[in-house]
Design a protein around this motif. Structure first.
Motif, PDB file in Angstrom:
ATOM      1  N   UNK A 183       0.838  -1.203   0.000  1.00  0.00           N
ATOM      2  CA  UNK A 183       0.000   0.000   0.000  1.00  0.00           C
ATOM      3  C   UNK A 183       0.873   1.253   0.000  1.00  0.00           C
ATOM      4  N   UNK A 184       1.912   1.221   0.825  1.00  0.00           N
ATOM      5  CA  UNK A 184       2.809   2.376   0.906  1.00  0.00           C
ATOM      6  C   UNK A 184       3.600   2.542  -0.388  1.00  0.00           C
ATOM      7  N   UNK A 185       4.149   1.438  -0.887  1.00  0.00           N
ATOM      8  CA  UNK A 185       4.986   1.524  -2.093  1.00  0.00           C
ATOM      9  C   UNK A 185       4.195   1.979  -3.307  1.00  0.00           C
ATOM     10  N   UNK A 186       3.034   1.381  -3.526  1.00  0.00           N
ATOM     11  CA  UNK A 186       2.238   1.757  -4.689  1.00  0.00           C
ATOM     12  C   UNK A 186       1.684   3.181  -4.535  1.00  0.00           C
ATOM     13  N   UNK A 187       1.428   3.597  -3.297  1.00  0.00           N
ATOM     14  CA  UNK A 187       1.008   4.971  -3.071  1.00  0.00           C
ATOM     15  C   UNK A 187       2.113   5.955  -3.431  1.00  0.00           C
ATOM     16  N   UNK A 188       3.348   5.611  -3.074  1.00  0.00           N
ATOM     17  CA  UNK A 188       4.488   6.473  -3.413  1.00  0.00           C
ATOM     18  C   UNK A 188       4.715   6.510  -4.929  1.00  0.00           C
TER      19      UNK A 188
END
Length: 250
Positions: free
Chosen positions: A237-242
């Motif tokens: 979630x964090x990586x794809x959000x970034x």
């Protein structure tokens, strides 16, 4: 000495031949044949013309990225049966969709998006979990089709990956491990296909991290370990959000 055939006679012969044959050759050159109303299995696909060549290399409108971010909020509400969150996210999604339509015009995917968000709204209002999840992903699939018009922006690929993540998460939440295993395999295949479009200086670390996380998600699903999967879900979630925020507006 042979007598020459009069020009008028030749002209009359050509006109007569054209008349008898329906002038199919000349009419074919004049304009293309009309699109048939039906084919062997129904109506032909209603296609949109490709955008002008240069337009295909414009940046995708930032609102397309914002739609994807908001879709995550809606999905979380659906998956956890938090209908107040799903409803609030849906209101934002509807507002963004109107902005997107103004920005992109009559591109392929807009008509399908209109139909998709109507079905999504009905499903969320009726608190139907499976229908809501399925219609959210169908709607975002239409948004992905719009994104494909912008060749230099990976928004279509980002949505494809995010839809895949939502698919896996939905079935893990329900502990349907057979379907979750099939969906995580699809996610892995999608990621391998689209990863090169996101490999750019400035975000390469998150792309590499996402690659590792997708593999670990697959291991967690195959082990039927919901706790391990939730850890990897938080990471991706964090990586794809970034990654999404990095490309927004570029």
């Amino acid at each position: 000495m042979r007598r020459a055939i009069p020009v008028k006679l030749i002209t009359a012969f050509l006109i007569l031949t054209c008349f008898l044959s329906g002038c199919s050759f000349l009419s074919g050159l004049a304009k293309p044949a009309p699109k048939p109303e039906t084919g062997p299995a129904g109506k032909p696909v209603e296609s949109k013309p490709n955008p002008p060549f240069m337009e295909r290399f414009f940046s995708a409108p930032a609102e397309l990225y914002d739609l994807e971010a908001t879709a995550g909020v809606v999905f979380e509400g659906i998956n956890k049966e938090d209908w107040s969150q799903a409803q609030a996210g849906l209101i934002n999604l509807q507002s963004l969709w109107q902005q997107v339509k103004t920005a992109v015009g009559d591109k392929k995917g807009v008509k399908e998006g209109d139909e998709g968000i109507q079905k999504l709204t009905a499903a969320v209002n009726n608190k139907k979990i499976t229908d809501s999840y399925e219609n959210l992903n169908k709607f975002m699939g239409s948004v992905s089709d719009i994104g494909k018009s912008y060749k230099l922006s990976p928004i279509a690929d980002i949505i494809a990956v995010d839809n895949g993540i939502r698919n896996v998460s939905f079935f893990v939440e329900d502990k349907d491990w057979v379907k979750a295993a099939a969906k995580v395999k699809e996610l892995q295949g999608t990621w391998e296909k689209v990863k090169p479009s996101m490999e750019q200086v400035g975000i390469l670390g998150e792309v590499t991290k996402t690659h590792s996380t997708v593999n670990q998600m697959k291991d967690a699903v195959n082990a039927e370990n919901k706790g391990a999967f939730q850890e990897q879900l938080a990471s991706i979630n964090e990586s794809m959000g970034r990654i999404r925020d990095f490309f927004r507006g570029k």
